[in-house]
Scaffold this active site. Structure first.
Site, PDB file in Angstrom:
ATOM      1  N   GLY A  55       0.849  -1.188   0.000  1.00 33.23           N
ATOM      2  CA  GLY A  55       0.000   0.000   0.000  1.00 33.23           C
ATOM      3  C   GLY A  55       0.883   1.235   0.000  1.00 33.23           C
ATOM      4  O   GLY A  55       0.688   2.166   0.781  1.00 33.23           O
ATOM      5  N   HIS A  56       1.882   1.213  -0.866  1.00 30.96           N
ATOM      6  CA  HIS A  56       2.781   2.364  -0.997  1.00 30.96           C
ATOM      7  C   HIS A  56       3.629   2.226  -2.264  1.00 30.96           C
ATOM      8  O   HIS A  56       3.686   1.147  -2.863  1.00 30.96           O
ATOM      9  CB  HIS A  56       3.703   2.510   0.221  1.00 30.96           C
ATOM     10  CG  HIS A  56       4.366   1.237   0.661  1.00 30.96           C
ATOM     11  ND1 HIS A  56       5.460   0.708   0.039  1.00 30.96           N
ATOM     12  CD2 HIS A  56       4.059   0.380   1.668  1.00 30.96           C
ATOM     13  CE1 HIS A  56       5.820  -0.402   0.638  1.00 30.96           C
ATOM     14  NE2 HIS A  56       4.973  -0.650   1.640  1.00 30.96           N
ATOM     15  N   ALA A  57       4.256   3.332  -2.632  1.00 28.31           N
ATOM     16  CA  ALA A  57       5.247   3.334  -3.710  1.00 28.31           C
ATOM     17  C   ALA A  57       6.545   3.886  -3.115  1.00 28.31           C
ATOM     18  O   ALA A  57       6.571   4.283  -1.938  1.00 28.31           O
ATOM     19  CB  ALA A  57       4.770   4.207  -4.871  1.00 28.31           C
ATOM     20  N   HIS A  58       7.598   3.888  -3.925  1.00 24.49           N
ATOM     21  CA  HIS A  58       8.881   4.404  -3.440  1.00 24.49           C
ATOM     22  C   HIS A  58       9.493   5.359  -4.452  1.00 24.49           C
ATOM     23  O   HIS A  58       9.320   5.204  -5.653  1.00 24.49           O
ATOM     24  CB  HIS A  58       9.848   3.249  -3.172  1.00 24.49           C
ATOM     25  CG  HIS A  58       9.462   2.460  -1.973  1.00 24.49           C
ATOM     26  ND1 HIS A  58       9.870   2.799  -0.715  1.00 24.49           N
ATOM     27  CD2 HIS A  58       8.651   1.385  -1.852  1.00 24.49           C
ATOM     28  CE1 HIS A  58       9.350   1.942   0.145  1.00 24.49           C
ATOM     29  NE2 HIS A  58       8.601   1.079  -0.510  1.00 24.49           N
ATOM     30  N   ARG A 102       2.395  -0.735  -4.921  1.00 24.21           N
ATOM     31  CA  ARG A 102       2.222  -2.187  -4.771  1.00 24.21           C
ATOM     32  C   ARG A 102       1.349  -2.518  -3.564  1.00 24.21           C
ATOM     33  O   ARG A 102       1.400  -1.825  -2.535  1.00 24.21           O
ATOM     34  CB  ARG A 102       3.563  -2.928  -4.687  1.00 24.21           C
ATOM     35  CG  ARG A 102       4.261  -3.031  -3.342  1.00 24.21           C
ATOM     36  CD  ARG A 102       4.876  -1.727  -2.856  1.00 24.21           C
ATOM     37  NE  ARG A 102       5.621  -1.003  -3.850  1.00 24.21           N
ATOM     38  CZ  ARG A 102       6.900  -1.173  -4.084  1.00 24.21           C
ATOM     39  NH1 ARG A 102       7.593  -2.016  -3.359  1.00 24.21           N
ATOM     40  NH2 ARG A 102       7.501  -0.441  -4.988  1.00 24.21           N
TER      41      ARG A 102
END
Ligand code: TYD
Length: 136
Positions: A55-58, A102
């Site tokens: 539950g995040h991107a980078h 993701r």
């Protein structure tokens, strides 16, 4: 057509040595198997079947994800397109480049998710707000 982050998502086959005496299999990851230097390794386990992770991107981090045991699904979203990938083989990993949101779910009982990461842990590198992600 313009190049998207999703174009850089890849399933990479990890070398596998099958023991000739029937003592099982051995896989290894070293230079050239994945396109970054590993600075950190972590793993998810004991994940309930109804839970989801990620539950995040980078911004900078690249990751290579392997289902060492069991299976789980990875939803990928680069803001333009989405795809869902099931990981269930210890000798196949998923390369996630930067700029891809993701979510991991549908963990089977006993699933172990190994993550090889290109950077050390840095909360500043996370984009945890989906709306903000789509505006980057
Ligand atoms: P997070 O990356 O949000 O987990 P996931 O994406 O798998 O759901 O991390 C969960 C917590 O663990 C968060 O408080 C940060 C911490 N953490 C570390 O301290 N070091 C690490 O290498 C990672 C991946 C997480």
């Amino acid at each position: 057509m313009k190049n998207t982050h999703m174009d850089n998502v890849r399933i990479i086959e990890i070398p596998k040595i099958i023991d000739e005496q029937g003592r099982g299999k051995l896989s290894f990851i070293e230079k050239d198997v994945i396109p970054f230097k590993i600075k950190r390794v972590y793993y998810l386990y004991d994940v309930p079947s109804d839970a989801y992770r990620g539950g995040h991107a980078h911004k900078k981090l690249k990751q290579f994800i392997i289902a060492l045991s069991g299976s789980f699904e990875v939803l990928l979203d680069d803001g333009e397109s989405k795809q869902k990938i099931m990981l269930n083989k210890p000798n196949k990993g998923l390369l996630i480049p930067t700029g891809v949101w993701r979510e991991l779910d549908n963990f089977s009982s006993g699933a172990v998710c190994l993550v090889l990461a290109s950077e050390e842990y840095d909360e500043e590198d996370y984009i945890r707000d989906y709306k903000q992600f789509t505006q980057v």
